[in-house]
Design an enzyme around this catalytic site. Structure first.
Site, PDB file in Angstrom:
ATOM      1  N   PRO A  81      -6.074 -26.088 -37.264  1.00  0.00           N
ATOM      2  CG  PRO A  81      -5.902 -27.844 -35.753  1.00  0.00           C
ATOM      3  CD  PRO A  81      -5.557 -26.418 -35.935  1.00  0.00           C
ATOM      4  CE  LYS A  82     -14.496 -23.704 -37.848  1.00  0.00           C
ATOM      5  NZ  LYS A  82     -14.625 -22.377 -37.335  1.00  0.00           N
ATOM      6  CB  VAL A  83      -8.711 -21.473 -39.665  1.00  0.00           C
ATOM      7  CG1 VAL A  83      -8.418 -20.595 -40.867  1.00  0.00           C
ATOM      8  CG2 VAL A  83      -9.441 -20.660 -38.598  1.00  0.00           C
ATOM      9  CG  ASP A  88     -10.534 -29.463 -41.856  1.00  0.00           C
ATOM     10  OD1 ASP A  88     -10.007 -29.893 -42.902  1.00  0.00           O
ATOM     11  OD2 ASP A  88     -10.495 -30.082 -40.781  1.00  0.00           O
ATOM     12  CB  CYS A  89     -13.012 -22.903 -42.598  1.00  0.00           C
ATOM     13  SG  CYS A  89     -14.069 -23.246 -41.195  1.00  0.00           S
TER      14      CYS A  89
END
Length: 304
Positions: free
Chosen positions: A229-231, A233-234
Site C-alpha cells: 500500500p505505501k509504495v 501510493d508513492c
DNA sequence: AACCAGGACTCTG
DNA sequence: CAGAGTCCTGGT
C-alpha cells in the site's frame, strides 16, 4: 532561460521522493539526462531567486524541453493557492514556513519510479538512492557522462546475485561477479525487481496507468511484486501525478496521530483513509509537506 | 558485537 | 482478517 514559477530547487531535490535519485549537483546546477519524446537531452537547472534558470542540450525543441521540465517539477501546481489552504487549517498552518517552495519531483520514467520505489521499501533514503544510481551505472546507457535508467527488457535479464552470475558466466572468481542486482545493495528486493520487470513485458503496460482512475491504477500497481500500500501510493503520486494519493507509513502515522488524534495510536490504513478524505486533491502535497515539516521543525525527533 | 529501523510478504490462528 | 516472523543492509 528563466522559468517564472516559484520553487525551492534544493529542498525539492533533497526531499527523498521515490520517483528518482536527486540529479547530479554541479556547482549551483542540478543536471540529468532526460528522455524527451524518445530523444535524449541533458537538462540543467539552477535556482535564480524564486525561479528556475533552465538550460538544455540535445536534439529537442525548446517547447518540448520546457514542457517536460514543467511536468517534472510540477511547475503548474499553484503553490500560493495551496499555502492559502494550509493557513486556513490550524493543524497545517506552520508547514509552508518550513517547506516554502517544495514541489513534487515527478518521474520522467515511470519504470524507473516503480523500481526505485520497490527499492525504497523498508530502506533508508540514502541507501535506495545509491542502489538506483548503481543500477543506472551498471545497465543504463551512457549519454554524455550521464546514465539513463535501463529499459524493462534489460532489467528482466539481469543476474540476481553473485552466485547466479558465477554459475551462468565463465568468470573464474566469484569475487569478480559484480554485474548483478544484489551488488547494488538492494538485498532481498532483487527478485521483486526482476519479477516486476517481467510483469511489465508480459502483462502490465505502464502506459495504461495514466488513463485510469486513481482506484483502478492502485489496483493494478498493487499487483507488482514488492509493492504494498505505501509504495503503491508513492508510485501513483511521484511517478504518475495522482495528487489524491496519501502515502502512509509509520512516520505519517505518528505525525497525523499527533496533529489530529491527540497522539492516539491509529492504524496506517486508517491514516491513509483519513488523509484522502480530509485533504482530497491536496492529499499528496499535504503528505509531502507533513514529512518535511516534521523533519525540519524537530517534531520528528519528538515523536520517536 | 548484539540490536534496531524500515515495508512487503507469507504463514499461522 | 489480524498478528507475528522473516527478509537485507547500514547504522548505532
Amino acid at each position: 532561460m528563466i522559468i517564472k514559477s516559484p520553487i525551492d530547487l534544493e529542498l525539492t531535490q533533497s526531499s527523498g521522493q521515490t520517483s528518482q535519485p536527486p540529479w547530479k549537483k554541479i556547482n549551483d546546477s542540478y543536471r540529468e539526462v532526460v528522455n524527451v519524446n524518445d530523444k535524449l537531452a541533458i537538462f540543467d537547472v539552477k535556482q535564480s531567486g524564486d525561479y528556475l534558470d533552465f538550460n538544455f542540450t540535445g536534439d529537442v525543441s525548446e517547447n518540448e524541453a520546457v514542457s517536460r521540465l514543467r511536468y517534472i517539477y510540477d511547475l503548474d501546481f499553484d503553490l500560493d493557492e495551496f499555502y492559502k489552504y494550509l493557513s486556513n487549517h490550524s493543524e497545517l498552518a506552520d508547514m509552508s514556513d518550513f517547506c516554502n517552495g517544495l514541489r513534487l519531483f515527478l518521474a520522467p520514467d515511470p519504470f524507473e519510479c516503480v523500481i526505485s520505489s520497490i527499492c525504497s521499501a523498508n530502506n533508508s533514503i540514502k541507501r535506495w538512492t545509491k542502489s538506483v544510481s548503481d543500477i543506472k551505472q551498471k545497465w543504463g546507457d551512457n549519454y554524455n557522462g550521464f546514465y539513463t535508467f535501463p529499459g524493462i527488457s534489460t532489467l528482466q535479464n539481469v543476474f540476481l546475485d553473485d552466485e547466479e552470475e558465477f554459475d551462468l558466466t565463465n568468470e573464474e572468481d566469484i569475487c569478480m561477479c559484480k554485474n548483478n542486482l544484489k551488488s547494488c545493495g538492494v538485498g532481498y528486493r532483487a527478485p521483486y525487481m526482476r519479477k516486476a520487470s517481467e510483469l511489465f513485458t508480459l502483462e502490465m503496460d505502464l502506459l495504461e496507468i495514466p488513463k485510469m482512475t486513481y482506484e483502478e491504477a492502485l489496483e493494478s500497481i498493487l499487483k507488482v511484486p514488492g509493492v504494498g500500500p505505501k509504495v503503491a501510493d508513492c508510485i501513483l503520486l511521484y511517478g504518475f501525478n495522482f495528487k489524491e494519493a496519501f502515502p502512509s507509513d509509520v512516520w505519517i502515522k505518528r505525525i497525523v496521530s499527533y496533529l489530529y488524534f491527540d497522539g492516539k495510536d491509529i492504524s496506517v490504513s486508517k491514516v491513509r483513509e483519513f488523509g484522502m478524505e480530509e485533504f482530497g486533491d491536496y492529499a499528496g502535497y499535504v503528505q509531502l509537506y507533513m514529512f518535511h515539516y516534521a523533519r525540519k521543525s524537530g517534531l520528528m525527533d519528538k515523536l520517536k
